[in-house]
Motif scaffolding. Structure first.
Motif, PDB file in Angstrom:
ATOM      1  N   THR A 232      -4.472  -2.809  13.021  1.00 32.95           N
ATOM      2  CA  THR A 232      -4.039  -3.490  11.796  1.00 32.95           C
ATOM      3  C   THR A 232      -2.988  -2.626  11.128  1.00 32.95           C
ATOM      4  O   THR A 232      -3.168  -1.414  10.994  1.00 32.95           O
ATOM      5  CB  THR A 232      -5.233  -3.726  10.858  1.00 32.95           C
ATOM      6  OG1 THR A 232      -5.974  -4.865  11.322  1.00 32.95           O
ATOM      7  CG2 THR A 232      -4.772  -4.012   9.423  1.00 32.95           C
ATOM      8  N   TYR A 248      -2.749  -8.330   9.993  1.00 33.65           N
ATOM      9  CA  TYR A 248      -4.209  -8.175  10.032  1.00 33.65           C
ATOM     10  C   TYR A 248      -4.671  -8.497  11.449  1.00 33.65           C
ATOM     11  O   TYR A 248      -5.382  -9.483  11.693  1.00 33.65           O
ATOM     12  CB  TYR A 248      -4.878  -9.119   9.030  1.00 33.65           C
ATOM     13  CG  TYR A 248      -4.602  -8.794   7.580  1.00 33.65           C
ATOM     14  CD1 TYR A 248      -4.978  -7.573   7.030  1.00 33.65           C
ATOM     15  CD2 TYR A 248      -3.997  -9.733   6.744  1.00 33.65           C
ATOM     16  CE1 TYR A 248      -4.744  -7.281   5.694  1.00 33.65           C
ATOM     17  CE2 TYR A 248      -3.763  -9.445   5.400  1.00 33.65           C
ATOM     18  CZ  TYR A 248      -4.137  -8.221   4.887  1.00 33.65           C
ATOM     19  OH  TYR A 248      -3.904  -7.935   3.567  1.00 33.65           O
ATOM     20  N   GLU A 251      -8.467  -8.010  12.593  1.00 31.01           N
ATOM     21  CA  GLU A 251      -9.230  -9.114  12.018  1.00 31.01           C
ATOM     22  C   GLU A 251      -9.068 -10.371  12.867  1.00 31.01           C
ATOM     23  O   GLU A 251     -10.047 -11.083  13.147  1.00 31.01           O
ATOM     24  CB  GLU A 251      -8.749  -9.365  10.581  1.00 31.01           C
ATOM     25  CG  GLU A 251      -9.022  -8.229   9.611  1.00 31.01           C
ATOM     26  CD  GLU A 251      -8.052  -7.048   9.712  1.00 31.01           C
ATOM     27  OE1 GLU A 251      -8.169  -6.120   8.892  1.00 31.01           O
ATOM     28  OE2 GLU A 251      -7.188  -7.040  10.619  1.00 31.01           O
ATOM     29  N   HIS A 267     -10.383  -9.294   6.166  1.00 29.98           N
ATOM     30  CA  HIS A 267     -10.034  -7.875   6.117  1.00 29.98           C
ATOM     31  C   HIS A 267     -10.880  -7.137   5.080  1.00 29.98           C
ATOM     32  O   HIS A 267     -11.353  -6.014   5.340  1.00 29.98           O
ATOM     33  CB  HIS A 267      -8.553  -7.719   5.775  1.00 29.98           C
ATOM     34  CG  HIS A 267      -8.171  -6.307   5.433  1.00 29.98           C
ATOM     35  ND1 HIS A 267      -8.107  -5.298   6.367  1.00 29.98           N
ATOM     36  CD2 HIS A 267      -7.863  -5.732   4.229  1.00 29.98           C
ATOM     37  CE1 HIS A 267      -7.773  -4.170   5.774  1.00 29.98           C
ATOM     38  NE2 HIS A 267      -7.613  -4.403   4.488  1.00 29.98           N
ATOM     39  N   ARG A 268     -11.095  -7.741   3.934  1.00 31.97           N
ATOM     40  CA  ARG A 268     -11.885  -7.080   2.898  1.00 31.97           C
ATOM     41  C   ARG A 268     -13.310  -6.819   3.361  1.00 31.97           C
ATOM     42  O   ARG A 268     -13.956  -5.856   2.926  1.00 31.97           O
ATOM     43  CB  ARG A 268     -11.870  -7.926   1.619  1.00 31.97           C
ATOM     44  CG  ARG A 268     -10.513  -7.921   0.909  1.00 31.97           C
ATOM     45  CD  ARG A 268     -10.590  -8.530  -0.470  1.00 31.97           C
ATOM     46  NE  ARG A 268     -10.802  -9.974  -0.425  1.00 31.97           N
ATOM     47  CZ  ARG A 268      -9.823 -10.871  -0.369  1.00 31.97           C
ATOM     48  NH1 ARG A 268      -8.559 -10.467  -0.316  1.00 31.97           N
ATOM     49  NH2 ARG A 268     -10.089 -12.168  -0.351  1.00 31.97           N
ATOM     50  N   ARG A 271     -12.715  -3.834   6.468  1.00 33.16           N
ATOM     51  CA  ARG A 271     -11.732  -2.740   6.390  1.00 33.16           C
ATOM     52  C   ARG A 271     -12.355  -1.365   6.569  1.00 33.16           C
ATOM     53  O   ARG A 271     -11.698  -0.439   7.060  1.00 33.16           O
ATOM     54  CB  ARG A 271     -10.971  -2.817   5.078  1.00 33.16           C
ATOM     55  CG  ARG A 271     -11.811  -2.707   3.827  1.00 33.16           C
ATOM     56  CD  ARG A 271     -10.976  -2.986   2.588  1.00 33.16           C
ATOM     57  NE  ARG A 271     -11.812  -3.147   1.399  1.00 33.16           N
ATOM     58  CZ  ARG A 271     -11.357  -3.620   0.253  1.00 33.16           C
ATOM     59  NH1 ARG A 271     -10.082  -3.973   0.147  1.00 33.16           N
ATOM     60  NH2 ARG A 271     -12.159  -3.754  -0.779  1.00 33.16           N
ATOM     61  N   THR A 277      -5.282   1.980  12.553  1.00 32.57           N
ATOM     62  CA  THR A 277      -4.405   1.334  11.569  1.00 32.57           C
ATOM     63  C   THR A 277      -3.081   2.108  11.505  1.00 32.57           C
ATOM     64  O   THR A 277      -2.969   3.220  12.024  1.00 32.57           O
ATOM     65  CB  THR A 277      -5.030   1.301  10.163  1.00 32.57           C
ATOM     66  OG1 THR A 277      -5.234   2.643   9.710  1.00 32.57           O
ATOM     67  CG2 THR A 277      -6.374   0.564  10.172  1.00 32.57           C
TER      68      THR A 277
END
Length: 293
Positions: A232, A248, A251, A267-268, A271, A277
């Motif tokens: 991500t 994202y 995800e 994503h929330r 994460r 990342t």
């Protein structure tokens, strides 16, 4: 926690909310993306002062429709499956990426992400800076796409991931694309619109898409856990809009049936479990090149 553990922990009600398709979201996003293409194209056609500077902008806007075509393979951006298929096929004509073939190529990529059987691994990632420059130029992509369309049209493309039942349809689609491209070339006899509004822009825009796509799995571990084999990338709202929220990307791989507009919500939830990342595409490219000579 692996991506499998995450999926097991997700309540069914939340999963249903994440995968719901809403009629207006994709249409409004498409209107914005196409409006930008038409507005930039109109400025080029009107030859406003400095219009050549808009050519790469037009190219980026067009080639990044790939991210919408990618979503259309999953039938997630619009409430209508038929609309997803129609939009995906239309974009395929614009960027030389036949939609029927790409759907099954992409499904195989999801089944075997960064593992043996992933057709994306058939195209080796650049391992030197010279190879990186050649890759980012987009020239290998255009040559490969032209060969693919010709092989599909002539019935000589038989990858294991393309089922026998759809090969005839993929061949017909490729022959339609060849006819479209022949007409586009013929149109140059009486107008240069195709040249300046499409051909030159996509050549200039493709390097930006190459850089973007390389970040999705480039230098990720060859393991089965989606939290580790996919990246991500944290980026700006403008890039997320242009790429239909596909930065994202972990995800998306964990739950490919989640529409683009719900990926920020997903994503929330995950994460804290992401393992790979990047703080932007420039940062990724610098790190990628730092590992190469």
């Amino acid at each position: 926690m692996t991506h499998s553990d995450f999926l097991k922990s997700l309540p069914s009600g939340r999963r249903a909310a994440l995968t719901a398709r809403y009629p207006g979201q994709g249409l409004w996003h498409l209107a914005g993306h196409m409006g930008a293409i038409l507005g930039t194209g109109g400025a080029i056609a009107a030859a406003i002062p400095g219009w050549p500077l808009l050519l790469p902008v037009q190219g980026v806007l067009i080639v990044f429709l790939f991210t919408l075509q990618h979503e259309c393979t999953h039938r997630t951006p619009f409430a209508s499956d038929r609309l997803c298929d129609w939009v995906g096929a239309t974009i395929g004509a614009l960027i030389l990426n036949p939609f029927t073939w790409f759907r099954y190529f992409h499904f195989a990529h999801h089944r075997h992400t960064n593992q043996p059987g992933d057709p994306e691994l058939d195209s080796r990632k650049p391992e030197t800076r010279a190879e990186w420059l050649w890759h980012v130029s987009g020239l290998p992509l255009w040559w490969g796409s032209a060969r693919l369309i010709w092989r599909l049209a002539t019935g000589r493309e038989h990858p294991a991931y393309l089922p026998e039942r759809v090969r005839a349809r993929a061949g017909r689609e490729a022959r339609v694309l060849l006819a479209v491209y022949a007409l586009a070339v013929l149109s140059l006899i009486w107008s240069d619109a195709v040249l300046w509004l499409w051909l030159i822009p996509v050549l200039l825009g493709q390097p930006f898409l190459r850089l973007y796509l390389l970040a999705e799995h480039g230098d990720c571990p060859r393991v089965s856990d989606m939290f580790a084999n996919t990246r991500t990338t944290f980026t700006t709202a403008m890039v997320r809009f242009l790429a239909w929220n596909m930065p994202y990307h972990v995800e998306h791989h964990v739950m490919p049936n989640v529409p683009f507009d719900r990926l920020p919500a997903l994503h929330r939830l995950m994460r804290d479990h992401l393992q790979v990342t990047a703080p932007g595409y420039l940062a990724f490219s610098r790190a990628y090149l730092a590992r190469r000579r």
